[in-house]
Scaffold this active site. Structure first.
Site, PDB file in Angstrom:
ATOM      1  N   VAL A   1      -1.247  37.188  -4.041  1.00 35.16           N
ATOM      2  CA  VAL A   1      -0.113  36.270  -3.949  1.00 35.16           C
ATOM      3  C   VAL A   1       0.727  36.591  -2.720  1.00 35.16           C
ATOM      4  O   VAL A   1       1.217  35.688  -2.030  1.00 35.16           O
ATOM      5  CB  VAL A   1       0.746  36.321  -5.234  1.00 35.16           C
ATOM      6  CG1 VAL A   1       1.995  35.452  -5.085  1.00 35.16           C
ATOM      7  CG2 VAL A   1      -0.065  35.870  -6.447  1.00 35.16           C
ATOM      8  N   CYS A   2       0.881  37.882  -2.421  1.00 35.29           N
ATOM      9  CA  CYS A   2       1.752  38.322  -1.324  1.00 35.29           C
ATOM     10  C   CYS A   2       1.444  37.641   0.015  1.00 35.29           C
ATOM     11  O   CYS A   2       2.365  37.142   0.674  1.00 35.29           O
ATOM     12  CB  CYS A   2       1.709  39.837  -1.181  1.00 35.29           C
ATOM     13  SG  CYS A   2       2.221  40.722  -2.664  1.00 35.29           S
ATOM     14  N   PRO A   3       0.179  37.568   0.454  1.00 45.67           N
ATOM     15  CA  PRO A   3      -0.048  36.933   1.757  1.00 45.67           C
ATOM     16  C   PRO A   3       0.290  35.445   1.761  1.00 45.67           C
ATOM     17  O   PRO A   3       0.700  34.914   2.794  1.00 45.67           O
ATOM     18  CB  PRO A   3      -1.531  37.177   2.031  1.00 45.67           C
ATOM     19  CG  PRO A   3      -2.141  37.540   0.734  1.00 45.67           C
ATOM     20  CD  PRO A   3      -1.055  38.149  -0.091  1.00 45.67           C
TER      21      PRO A   3
END
Length: 187
Positions: A46-48
């Site tokens: 999810v972070c990128p």
């Protein structure tokens, strides 16, 4: 206890930005609007998507005088490696702060107990170093940079127009409210 409307605590860290390692501290934040965009870890899922979304709107944030500091407990070296290896992360021009000691993350009360990872947290800091907005989302729920941009505009409007507030879904240029006894029970 909430840290909303409190002053940020002192910190010093090293960030990756524009192909270089740079030192950043709480002193760098003073005098301008800042977003601290915490995320659990580099090389994840999810972070990128979130960091890429923020990169896509970075110019809009800078037009408002806002600097962005993405923070995880990874090192600045790991940030540089991720920036080099991922097309999505490679478009980032804002600060990627390394926080392996967890100092910055703990200063914002955003550390996951016993994990050494930051929660998915967003903090808007005003030019006086006061936290004006915060949002913590669960692990599997990504944030929306366009919605954050709307909230930044609202916070800046309220700061520049004492006595006015922005209602739900307020967009720049729309009508605001002036709280008074005359409005009680009429909204």
């Amino acid at each position: 206890m909430s840290i909303l409307n409190t002053e940020i605590k002192p910190f010093e860290a090293t960030a990756f930005r524009d192909g270089e390692y740079v030192d950043v501290s709480d002193a760098d934040v003073r005098g301008k609007w800042s977003i601290f965009f915490f995320y659990p870890a580099d090389f994840t899922f999810v972070c990128p998507t979130e960091l890429g979304d923020m990169a896509d709107l970075y110019d809009e944030f800078t037009k408002l005088g806002v600097e962005v500091y993405a923070v995880s407990t990874d090192t600045h070296h790991v940030h540089a490696a991720w920036h080099k290896s991922s097309d999505t992360i490679g478009k980032i021009r804002y600060y990627m702060v390394g926080d392996p000691s967890g100092t910055v993350t703990r200063n914002f009360d955003n550390m996951r107990d016993g994990e050494g990872l930051a929660d998915r947290g967003t903090f808007l800091v005003d030019p006086d170093g006061i936290i004006q907005y915060l949002e913590i989302t669960p692990e599997g729920v990504g944030r929306n940079a366009a919605e954050l941009l709307r909230k930044v505009k609202a916070a800046q409007y309220v700061r520049n127009h004492p006595g006015e507030v922005c209602p739900a879904k307020w967009e720049e240029g729309e009508t605001t409210l002036a709280p008074s006894i005359d409005l009680v029970g009429k909204i």
